[in-house]
Motif scaffolding. Structure first.
Motif, PDB file in Angstrom:
ATOM      1  N   ARG A 176     -40.604  -2.456 -11.667  1.00 13.73           N
ATOM      2  CA  ARG A 176     -39.796  -2.151 -10.309  1.00 13.73           C
ATOM      3  C   ARG A 176     -40.527  -1.142 -10.254  1.00 13.73           C
ATOM      4  O   ARG A 176     -40.826  -0.871  -8.652  1.00 13.73           O
ATOM      5  CB  ARG A 176     -38.594  -2.808 -10.179  1.00 13.73           C
ATOM      6  CG  ARG A 176     -38.512  -4.420 -10.818  1.00 13.73           C
ATOM      7  CD  ARG A 176     -36.529  -4.396 -10.154  1.00 13.73           C
ATOM      8  NE  ARG A 176     -36.606  -5.600 -10.681  1.00 13.73           N
ATOM      9  CZ  ARG A 176     -36.707  -6.367  -9.984  1.00 13.73           C
ATOM     10  NH1 ARG A 176     -37.035  -6.610  -8.733  1.00 13.73           N
ATOM     11  NH2 ARG A 176     -36.447  -8.266  -9.839  1.00 13.73           N
ATOM     12  N   ASN A 177     -39.824  -0.036 -10.236  1.00 15.91           N
ATOM     13  CA  ASN A 177     -39.833   1.815 -10.134  1.00 15.91           C
ATOM     14  C   ASN A 177     -41.804   2.037 -10.216  1.00 15.91           C
ATOM     15  O   ASN A 177     -41.706   2.808  -8.552  1.00 15.91           O
ATOM     16  CB  ASN A 177     -38.882   2.802 -11.416  1.00 15.91           C
ATOM     17  CG  ASN A 177     -38.383   2.208 -11.180  1.00 15.91           C
ATOM     18  OD1 ASN A 177     -37.174   2.450 -10.086  1.00 15.91           O
ATOM     19  ND2 ASN A 177     -36.946   2.601 -11.971  1.00 15.91           N
ATOM     20  N   GLN A 178     -42.129   1.451 -11.091  1.00 19.75           N
ATOM     21  CA  GLN A 178     -43.382   1.766 -10.643  1.00 19.75           C
ATOM     22  C   GLN A 178     -44.408   1.094  -9.979  1.00 19.75           C
ATOM     23  O   GLN A 178     -45.462   1.512  -9.220  1.00 19.75           O
ATOM     24  CB  GLN A 178     -44.101   1.652 -12.386  1.00 19.75           C
ATOM     25  CG  GLN A 178     -45.641   1.782 -12.024  1.00 19.75           C
ATOM     26  CD  GLN A 178     -46.452   2.660 -13.240  1.00 19.75           C
ATOM     27  OE1 GLN A 178     -47.776   3.420 -13.344  1.00 19.75           O
ATOM     28  NE2 GLN A 178     -46.244   2.809 -14.421  1.00 19.75           N
ATOM     29  N   VAL A 179     -44.281   0.263  -9.900  1.00 17.95           N
ATOM     30  CA  VAL A 179     -45.264  -0.638  -8.639  1.00 17.95           C
ATOM     31  C   VAL A 179     -44.583  -0.198  -7.242  1.00 17.95           C
ATOM     32  O   VAL A 179     -45.119  -0.304  -6.220  1.00 17.95           O
ATOM     33  CB  VAL A 179     -44.466  -2.535  -9.308  1.00 17.95           C
ATOM     34  CG1 VAL A 179     -44.999  -3.466  -7.687  1.00 17.95           C
ATOM     35  CG2 VAL A 179     -44.906  -2.808 -10.035  1.00 17.95           C
ATOM     36  N   TYR A 195     -40.861  -5.394 -16.213  1.00 17.15           N
ATOM     37  CA  TYR A 195     -39.498  -5.103 -16.943  1.00 17.15           C
ATOM     38  C   TYR A 195     -39.277  -3.821 -16.657  1.00 17.15           C
ATOM     39  O   TYR A 195     -40.227  -3.224 -15.261  1.00 17.15           O
ATOM     40  CB  TYR A 195     -41.217  -4.703 -18.772  1.00 17.15           C
ATOM     41  CG  TYR A 195     -41.575  -5.242 -19.367  1.00 17.15           C
ATOM     42  CD1 TYR A 195     -41.222  -5.866 -20.380  1.00 17.15           C
ATOM     43  CD2 TYR A 195     -42.726  -5.686 -18.676  1.00 17.15           C
ATOM     44  CE1 TYR A 195     -41.812  -7.132 -21.639  1.00 17.15           C
ATOM     45  CE2 TYR A 195     -43.838  -6.876 -19.501  1.00 17.15           C
ATOM     46  CZ  TYR A 195     -43.693  -7.215 -20.305  1.00 17.15           C
ATOM     47  OH  TYR A 195     -43.804  -8.048 -21.232  1.00 17.15           O
ATOM     48  N   THR A 196     -38.196  -3.492 -17.066  1.00 19.17           N
ATOM     49  CA  THR A 196     -37.484  -1.841 -16.717  1.00 19.17           C
ATOM     50  C   THR A 196     -38.657  -0.702 -17.554  1.00 19.17           C
ATOM     51  O   THR A 196     -39.515  -0.464 -18.099  1.00 19.17           O
ATOM     52  CB  THR A 196     -35.935  -1.372 -17.576  1.00 19.17           C
ATOM     53  OG1 THR A 196     -36.255  -1.824 -19.278  1.00 19.17           O
ATOM     54  CG2 THR A 196     -35.660  -3.887 -17.977  1.00 19.17           C
ATOM     55  N   ASP A 197     -38.066   0.240 -17.010  1.00 17.86           N
ATOM     56  CA  ASP A 197     -38.843   1.302 -17.412  1.00 17.86           C
ATOM     57  C   ASP A 197     -38.663   1.892 -19.647  1.00 17.86           C
ATOM     58  O   ASP A 197     -39.457   2.325 -19.126  1.00 17.86           O
ATOM     59  CB  ASP A 197     -37.893   3.027 -16.335  1.00 17.86           C
ATOM     60  CG  ASP A 197     -38.886   2.880 -15.422  1.00 17.86           C
ATOM     61  OD1 ASP A 197     -39.569   2.376 -15.036  1.00 17.86           O
ATOM     62  OD2 ASP A 197     -37.599   3.723 -14.136  1.00 17.86           O
ATOM     63  N   GLU A 198     -37.969   0.643 -19.473  1.00 17.30           N
ATOM     64  CA  GLU A 198     -37.550   1.534 -21.571  1.00 17.30           C
ATOM     65  C   GLU A 198     -38.442   0.110 -22.149  1.00 17.30           C
ATOM     66  O   GLU A 198     -38.383   0.304 -23.437  1.00 17.30           O
ATOM     67  CB  GLU A 198     -35.804   1.232 -21.214  1.00 17.30           C
ATOM     68  CG  GLU A 198     -35.445   2.220 -21.176  1.00 17.30           C
ATOM     69  CD  GLU A 198     -34.523   1.976 -19.028  1.00 17.30           C
ATOM     70  OE1 GLU A 198     -34.936   2.969 -18.568  1.00 17.30           O
ATOM     71  OE2 GLU A 198     -34.996   1.140 -18.764  1.00 17.30           O
ATOM     72  N   GLY A 199     -38.821  -0.192 -21.850  1.00 14.14           N
ATOM     73  CA  GLY A 199     -39.731  -1.343 -22.251  1.00 14.14           C
ATOM     74  C   GLY A 199     -39.033  -2.655 -21.906  1.00 14.14           C
ATOM     75  O   GLY A 199     -39.388  -3.439 -22.816  1.00 14.14           O
ATOM     76  N   ASP A 200     -38.285  -2.960 -21.624  1.00  8.79           N
ATOM     77  CA  ASP A 200     -36.922  -4.763 -21.686  1.00  8.79           C
ATOM     78  C   ASP A 200     -37.807  -5.719 -20.400  1.00  8.79           C
ATOM     79  O   ASP A 200     -37.791  -5.059 -19.794  1.00  8.79           O
ATOM     80  CB  ASP A 200     -35.188  -4.411 -21.510  1.00  8.79           C
ATOM     81  CG  ASP A 200     -35.032  -3.272 -23.568  1.00  8.79           C
ATOM     82  OD1 ASP A 200     -36.004  -3.630 -24.250  1.00  8.79           O
ATOM     83  OD2 ASP A 200     -34.386  -2.656 -22.466  1.00  8.79           O
ATOM     84  N   PHE A 201     -37.461  -6.910 -21.127  1.00 11.82           N
ATOM     85  CA  PHE A 201     -38.124  -7.880 -20.155  1.00 11.82           C
ATOM     86  C   PHE A 201     -36.723  -7.555 -18.902  1.00 11.82           C
ATOM     87  O   PHE A 201     -35.874  -6.886 -19.492  1.00 11.82           O
ATOM     88  CB  PHE A 201     -37.703  -8.926 -21.170  1.00 11.82           C
ATOM     89  CG  PHE A 201     -37.826 -10.387 -19.685  1.00 11.82           C
ATOM     90  CD1 PHE A 201     -39.341 -10.424 -19.232  1.00 11.82           C
ATOM     91  CD2 PHE A 201     -36.968 -10.770 -18.764  1.00 11.82           C
ATOM     92  CE1 PHE A 201     -39.420 -11.821 -18.369  1.00 11.82           C
ATOM     93  CE2 PHE A 201     -37.237 -12.259 -18.289  1.00 11.82           C
ATOM     94  CZ  PHE A 201     -38.637 -12.197 -17.868  1.00 11.82           C
TER      95      PHE A 201
END
Length: 361
Positions: free
Chosen positions: A71-74, A132-138
């Protein structure tokens, strides 16, 4: 019930298509573009991409994809798009790059051109992004208003990817017909928003027929660096036939069981399509399909290197408690298991997984 089929506005597949991206954006009426590009593709094809826009007098902003499809990157990209004069968004690369482009275009209300550089899943054509989260989790699935305006597959680039990725794409595509068949029998509502159409079911059938007829030959050719007609057909099956087939034909037990397998630590290094292939056989066992049909699919998987046993998935078959977690997750409330034409309990799934493992051995 309303019947619905959805698909990209245009699907383009050929050799050297990366050099025509500017021309295709011009066809959409775009006078400026923003491309989110996979780091490897950026390093190898930056000049080709840039040149295709220069010769068509379209200003291009290129952003190398880094981090996660989060979400943050988008949100960060959406803010950047808002500050620029952009009329089309491109995603060029693998799944997370493409999903980021789709999500950013959706939130910016801009057309999107998707350029998959591997044929490892059927996601490029869909109206869906996985965040995904910034940590790579769904994190979540993000449904989009429409399918991509264009999906452009460059055979020259796709066939340079590791052969395992093409095989994984075949594993993902392998489930398409069987899940569509189950949804047709149950009258399930698909991702498209209605029941399946004749066209969607026909594409799902064509997908399976293409895999069984040309999958093994395509793999041999790719390993030898040959871009044969078999390779071209498998790329189309993996990306387009399966993409439209799953979205408008429906998902069922195979993807439900895949989702459960993602919870098992043994599958951590197993690709999406590899898990789906094994789960497809489990669905056939659940359906009490004929021995000949199950044997045909197991034989196909063995020939191209898709897993047919728990050991090949990295799972010890004696770990019944962990397998029960997989089975229970596959039957959760929002799981596509509900689209099966009969009720499926978690114990049924566990028995089918063990039976599949035994047959695979």
């Amino acid at each position: 019930m309303t019947q619905i089929i959805c698909s990209p506005t245009k699907y383009i597949q050929g050799h050297g298509e990366i050099q025509k991206l500017g021309e295709y954006c011009l066809q959409l009426g775009a006078k400026s573009a923003f491309a989110i590009i996979d780091p490897y593709i950026f390093s190898m094809y930056k000049k080709d991409i840039l040149h295709s826009f220069e010769i068509n007098d379209i200003p291009l902003i290129m952003r190398e994809f880094k981090g996660e499809c989060s979400r943050n990157q988008v949100d960060e990209i959406v803010l950047e798009l808002g500050r620029k004069d952009v009329e089309v968004v491109l995603g060029i690369g693998g799944g997370k790059t493409l999903d980021t482009a789709k999500a950013a275009s959706y939130m910016s209300d801009l057309p999107v051109v998707i350029v998959p550089t591997v044929a490892s899943t059927d996601a490029p054509c869909s109206a869906l992004s996985v965040l995904y989260t910034d940590e790579g989790d769904f994190d979540c699935y993000l449904p989009l208003k429409r399918n991509p305006d264009m999906v452009i597959a460059d055979i020259n680039i796709i066939t340079k990817a590791p052969a395992r990725l093409l095989v994984a794409g075949m594993g993902d595509a392998l489930s398409t017909f069987y899940e569509a068949r189950a949804c047709r029998q149950s009258g399930a509502v698909t991702h498209a928003g209605g029941t399946s159409t004749i066209a969607a079911f026909s594409l799902a059938r064509a997908c399976l027929d293409t895999l069984l007829a040309e999958g093994e030959s395509a793999l041999i050719d790719v390993k030898q660096g040959i871009t044969s007609s078999a390779v071209e057909h498998i790329v189309e099956a993996n990306i387009y036939l399966s993409g439209v087939g799953f979205e408008s034909g429906g998902l069922a037990a195979a993807h439900a069981i895949h989702n459960g397998l993602t919870l098992h630590e043994g599958c951590r290094n197993v690709l999406h399509g590899e898990k789906v292939a094994f789960a497809t056989i489990v669905q056939l066992v659940l359906e009490n399909t004929s021995d000949d049909e199950i044997a045909q699919i197991i034989d196909f998987c063995k020939k191209i290197g898709l897993p047919v046993t728990l050991k090949e998935l990295g799972i010890i078959s004696s770990e019944i408690d962990k397998l029960m977690v997989v089975a229970e997750a596959s039957c959760s409330q929002d799981s596509p298991m509900k689209n099966m034409p009969f009720e499926v309990q978690s114990l049924d799934v566990l028995k089918a997984i063990l039976a599949t493992d035994k047959r695979g051995q």
